[in-house]
Design a protein around this motif. Structure first.
Motif, PDB file in Angstrom:
ATOM      1  N   UNK A   1       0.796  -1.226   0.000  1.00  0.00           N
ATOM      2  CA  UNK A   1       0.000   0.000   0.000  1.00  0.00           C
ATOM      3  C   UNK A   1       0.826   1.271   0.000  1.00  0.00           C
ATOM      4  N   UNK A   2       1.949   1.268   0.711  1.00  0.00           N
ATOM      5  CA  UNK A   2       2.725   2.500   0.806  1.00  0.00           C
ATOM      6  C   UNK A   2       4.211   2.192   0.959  1.00  0.00           C
ATOM      7  N   UNK A   3       5.006   3.208   0.708  1.00  0.00           N
ATOM      8  CA  UNK A   3       6.465   3.114   0.816  1.00  0.00           C
ATOM      9  C   UNK A   3       6.919   4.045   1.931  1.00  0.00           C
ATOM     10  N   UNK A   4       7.828   3.560   2.774  1.00  0.00           N
ATOM     11  CA  UNK A   4       8.380   4.347   3.867  1.00  0.00           C
ATOM     12  C   UNK A   4       9.894   4.446   3.739  1.00  0.00           C
ATOM     13  N   UNK A   5      10.456   5.506   4.303  1.00  0.00           N
ATOM     14  CA  UNK A   5      11.925   5.592   4.372  1.00  0.00           C
ATOM     15  C   UNK A   5      12.467   4.704   5.487  1.00  0.00           C
ATOM     16  N   UNK A   6      11.630   4.412   6.496  1.00  0.00           N
ATOM     17  CA  UNK A   6      12.079   3.730   7.716  1.00  0.00           C
ATOM     18  C   UNK A   6      13.345   4.409   8.257  1.00  0.00           C
ATOM     19  N   UNK A   7      13.305   5.720   8.267  1.00  0.00           N
ATOM     20  CA  UNK A   7      14.435   6.574   8.645  1.00  0.00           C
ATOM     21  C   UNK A   7      14.839   6.314  10.092  1.00  0.00           C
ATOM     22  N   UNK A   8      16.065   5.812  10.295  1.00  0.00           N
ATOM     23  CA  UNK A   8      16.532   5.439  11.635  1.00  0.00           C
ATOM     24  C   UNK A   8      17.935   5.994  11.885  1.00  0.00           C
ATOM     25  N   UNK A   9      18.043   7.194  12.440  1.00  0.00           N
ATOM     26  CA  UNK A   9      19.362   7.762  12.728  1.00  0.00           C
ATOM     27  C   UNK A   9      20.039   7.005  13.872  1.00  0.00           C
ATOM     28  N   UNK A  10      21.323   6.731  13.694  1.00  0.00           N
ATOM     29  CA  UNK A  10      22.109   6.058  14.725  1.00  0.00           C
ATOM     30  C   UNK A  10      23.475   6.738  14.833  1.00  0.00           C
ATOM     31  N   UNK A  11      23.924   6.933  16.063  1.00  0.00           N
ATOM     32  CA  UNK A  11      25.230   7.562  16.257  1.00  0.00           C
ATOM     33  C   UNK A  11      26.345   6.574  15.926  1.00  0.00           C
ATOM     34  N   UNK A  12      27.539   7.099  15.762  1.00  0.00           N
ATOM     35  CA  UNK A  12      28.674   6.307  15.300  1.00  0.00           C
ATOM     36  C   UNK A  12      29.019   5.176  16.269  1.00  0.00           C
ATOM     37  N   UNK A  13      28.743   5.385  17.571  1.00  0.00           N
ATOM     38  CA  UNK A  13      29.054   4.357  18.569  1.00  0.00           C
ATOM     39  C   UNK A  13      28.204   3.100  18.381  1.00  0.00           C
ATOM     40  N   UNK A  14      27.047   3.240  17.766  1.00  0.00           N
ATOM     41  CA  UNK A  14      26.168   2.090  17.552  1.00  0.00           C
ATOM     42  C   UNK A  14      26.253   1.532  16.134  1.00  0.00           C
ATOM     43  N   UNK A  15      26.868   2.285  15.228  1.00  0.00           N
ATOM     44  CA  UNK A  15      26.857   1.864  13.828  1.00  0.00           C
ATOM     45  C   UNK A  15      28.228   1.458  13.296  1.00  0.00           C
ATOM     46  N   UNK A  16      29.256   2.188  13.680  1.00  0.00           N
ATOM     47  CA  UNK A  16      30.585   1.892  13.130  1.00  0.00           C
ATOM     48  C   UNK A  16      31.283   0.854  14.004  1.00  0.00           C
ATOM     49  N   UNK A  17      30.774  -0.379  13.892  1.00  0.00           N
ATOM     50  CA  UNK A  17      31.266  -1.506  14.681  1.00  0.00           C
ATOM     51  C   UNK A  17      31.413  -2.712  13.755  1.00  0.00           C
ATOM     52  N   UNK A  18      31.937  -3.816  14.310  1.00  0.00           N
ATOM     53  CA  UNK A  18      31.905  -5.061  13.553  1.00  0.00           C
ATOM     54  C   UNK A  18      30.467  -5.350  13.143  1.00  0.00           C
ATOM     55  N   UNK A  19      30.289  -5.948  11.979  1.00  0.00           N
ATOM     56  CA  UNK A  19      28.956  -6.110  11.408  1.00  0.00           C
ATOM     57  C   UNK A  19      28.003  -6.791  12.385  1.00  0.00           C
ATOM     58  N   UNK A  20      28.451  -7.842  13.051  1.00  0.00           N
ATOM     59  CA  UNK A  20      27.585  -8.582  13.981  1.00  0.00           C
ATOM     60  C   UNK A  20      27.105  -7.700  15.134  1.00  0.00           C
ATOM     61  N   UNK A  21      27.933  -6.743  15.560  1.00  0.00           N
ATOM     62  CA  UNK A  21      27.630  -5.942  16.744  1.00  0.00           C
ATOM     63  C   UNK A  21      26.885  -4.653  16.431  1.00  0.00           C
ATOM     64  N   UNK A  22      26.925  -4.195  15.191  1.00  0.00           N
ATOM     65  CA  UNK A  22      26.308  -2.922  14.824  1.00  0.00           C
ATOM     66  C   UNK A  22      24.789  -2.994  14.956  1.00  0.00           C
ATOM     67  N   UNK A  23      24.192  -1.858  15.310  1.00  0.00           N
ATOM     68  CA  UNK A  23      22.734  -1.761  15.406  1.00  0.00           C
ATOM     69  C   UNK A  23      22.153  -1.601  14.004  1.00  0.00           C
ATOM     70  N   UNK A  24      21.105  -2.345  13.665  1.00  0.00           N
ATOM     71  CA  UNK A  24      20.521  -2.208  12.328  1.00  0.00           C
ATOM     72  C   UNK A  24      19.769  -0.894  12.157  1.00  0.00           C
ATOM     73  N   UNK A  25      19.819  -0.360  10.936  1.00  0.00           N
ATOM     74  CA  UNK A  25      19.059   0.843  10.626  1.00  0.00           C
ATOM     75  C   UNK A  25      19.817   1.777   9.703  1.00  0.00           C
ATOM     76  N   UNK A  26      19.075   2.491   8.883  1.00  0.00           N
ATOM     77  CA  UNK A  26      19.653   3.483   7.973  1.00  0.00           C
ATOM     78  C   UNK A  26      18.777   4.727   7.948  1.00  0.00           C
TER      79      UNK A  26
END
Length: 417
Positions: free
Chosen positions: A300-325
Motif C-alpha cells: 500500500x505504501x512506501x516508507x523511508x524507515x528513517x533510523x538515525x544512529x550515532x557512530x558508537x552504535x553503527x561503526x562496529x563489527x557487522x555482527x555488533x552494529x545496530x541495524x538501521x539506515x
C-alpha cells in the motif's frame, strides 16, 4: 502567505488538473486559484526548472530519537530534514527513551513539534515499554494525538496480547502496527539467509522468520476484525499472504522500505554496517517481487524507515552494529530510478488513508499541502547530501534521479533554493 507557483506540472490523480502544467495562487494557507497563467499583486513568484507538485508526502515510519537520544537526532532538526526531503507529515516511531507508551510523551512530541512546516504524528507503543506483555495506554494516547500503535521493530510474541489489542482498539477505530519477525527463527542472524550470507560466513535470517509471523497475525486479524498495518515487509511470500488476506476482505495494509526496493544483499560484500538493516536486505528475486507488489498495489505504501544512529552504535563489527539506515534525504531520488512518478506519489501519500488522516487534493479551496520537486537530472548521493545529524546511510554512492525543491503546508514553507 501570498505565493504564485509558475508553470507547475500537477501530479495528483484525484485532481482535475492531473498532468497539466498550470499556475497556482496560494494565499492564507489555501489554494486560491489554479489557471494557465496567473498574476497576483504583491505575491511572491516561484518559478523553478521543470517544477512538478503533488499532494504532500507522508512517511509512515520515521525515528528521530528525542526524547532521550538527541545525539542521534532532535525533533526540530529532524522535521526540517523531512521537509527538505519533500515530506509534509511524518509518523514518529515510539523508540525513544522513555518509550512513547503514555499520553505525556505523545503530548510532548506534539507540543515540541508545533509550528514546524512538517507535521509530527506520534505512534504510540502497543505495549508498556514495548516489552510485549501489557497493553500501553492506547485510548489516552489516541486522545493525545497518537495516530497508530506498535512496538517498533519488535514482534508481539504473545498472540493473546495482539488479539486483545486488535479487539480493544476497535472501540475508537485504532490502527495496530504488527512488525513481523519470529525471534526463534531469526536467532542470531544478521543478514538475509542465502548465497551471500553463506559466502561471507554471516548468520542468516530466512524470510520464513517474517512469513510465520505474517501468517499468524493475519489469522488473528481474521478472528478479531479491526485494522492491522504490517510495516516494512521484505518477503515475496509475505506479499502473497497479504494479497490473499485482502481478497478475503480483511482490513490489512502493509509498507515496504525504500532500501528494500533499491538495494540487495549483494551490497554486503565489504561488511559495511551501513547496509545492516531490519528486516535485512534480501536477494534480487525478492527485490523484483517487492517492486511488482508495489505496482499491483498489494503493497500500500512506501516508507523511508528513517533510523538515525550515532557512530558508537553503527561503526562496529557487522555482527555488533545496530541495524538501521537514515532514508529521508535519499528517498525520492532513489524511488525515481525505480518507479513511475504517479506510483511514487501514490505510495508516498497513501499512508494518510491507512492512518485515518484527512486526505488532500490539489484543487481550488483546498488547504495547501504540497511537495515540490523535479523528476529531471541524475546525480550521485554523497556525504554532502546528508542533512541528518546521524550519517548512517545505506545509499552513499548510489545513483539518484530528480530533486526535491521543498514543501508548503498551510501557511508554512521550507525550500532548498
Amino acid at each position: 502567505m501570498n505565493i504564485i507557483l509558475k508553470s507547475a506540472k500537477i501530479v495528483d490523480p484525484t485532481s482535475s488538473f492531473h498532468n497539466q502544467t498550470v499556475d497556482l495562487h496560494l494565499k492564507n494557507g489555501k489554494i486560491e486559484k489554479i489557471a494557465a497563467s496567473l498574476v497576483a499583486e504583491g505575491a511572491q513568484v516561484i518559478q523553478l526548472d521543470q517544477l512538478s507538485i503533488s499532494p504532500g508526502w507522508f512517511d509512515t515510519s520515521v525515528s528521530f530519537g528525542e526524547p532521550g537520544y538527541e545525539e542521534r537526532e532532535t525533533l526540530i532538526h529532524g522535521l526540517d530534514v523531512a521537509a527538505r526531503s519533500g515530506f509534509t507529515q511524518v509518523a514518529i516511531e515510539s523508540n525513544n527513551n522513555p518509550i512513547t507508551d503514555n499520553q505525556s510523551i505523545v503530548s510532548f512530541i506534539k507540543q515540541k513539534a508545533f509550528g514546524q512546516t512538517t507535521e509530527a504524528l506520534p505512534i504510540g507503543a502497543l505495549t508498556m515499554k514495548s516489552e510485549g506483555t501489557d497493553l500501553a495506554e492506547l485510548y489516552d494516547m489516541k486522545n493525545a494525538g497518537a495516530v497508530a500503535f506498535g512496538d517498533y521493530k519488535k514482534a508481539i510474541d504473545n498472540a493473546n496480547v495482539l488479539k486483545i489489542a486488535l479487539q480493544y482498539v476497535q472501540d475508537f477505530d485504532g490502527l495496530v502496527l504488527a512488525f513481523a519477525q519470529d525471534k526463534s527463527i531469526k536467532g542470531k542472524g544478521v543478514v538475509h539467509e542465502g548465497i551471500t550470507s553463506t559466502t561471507l560466513g554471516l548468520k542468516g535470517i530466512p524470510p520464513l522468520a517474517e512469513e510465520l509471523q505474517v501468517a499468524r497475525n493475519l489469522f488473528l486479524l481474521e478472528y478479531t476484525g479491526g485494522k492491522m498495518h504490517i510495516p516494512t515487509i521484505s518477503s515475496a511470500k509475505s506479499v502473497e499472504l497479504i494479497r490473499e488476506a485482502k481478497a478475503k476482505g480483511l482490513q490489512v495494509t502493509c509498507s515496504v522500505a525504500v532500501h528494500q526496493l533499491a538495494l540487495t544483499d549483494a551490497k554486503l560484500t565489504e561488511f559495511d554496517s551501513r547496509h545492516k538493516v531490519l528486516p535485512p536486505l534480501r536477494d534480487e528475486p525478492t527485490r523484483q517481487a517487492l517492486i511488482a507488489a508495489v505496482l499491483d498495489h498489494t503493497i500500500d505504501c512506501i516508507t523511508t524507515d528513517h533510523t538515525p544512529l550515532d557512530i558508537e552504535h553503527k561503526k562496529l563489527e557487522f555482527d555488533l552494529a545496530t541495524p538501521g539506515t537514515i532514508g529521508l534525504e535519499s528517498a525520492f531520488g532513489a524511488l525515481n530510478t525505480l518507479l513511475p512518478i504517479d506510483v511514487i506519489v501514490d505510495k508516498l501519500t497513501a499512508g494518510r488513508r491507512i492512518f485515518g488522516l484527512p486526505e488532500t487534493s490539489i484543487a481550488e479551496g483546498q488547504e495547501v499541502n504540497l511537495s515540490l520537486f523535479t523528476t529531471a537530472g541524475t546525480w550521485t548521493f554523497s556525504k554532502e547530501d546528508i542533512r541528518s545529524k546521524s550519517k548512517n546511510t545505506a545509499f552513499l554512492g548510489e545513483s539518484m534521479q530528480g530533486k526535491v525543491y521543498g514543501v508548503i503546508r498551510q501557511d508554512k514553507q521550507t525550500f532548498n533554493f
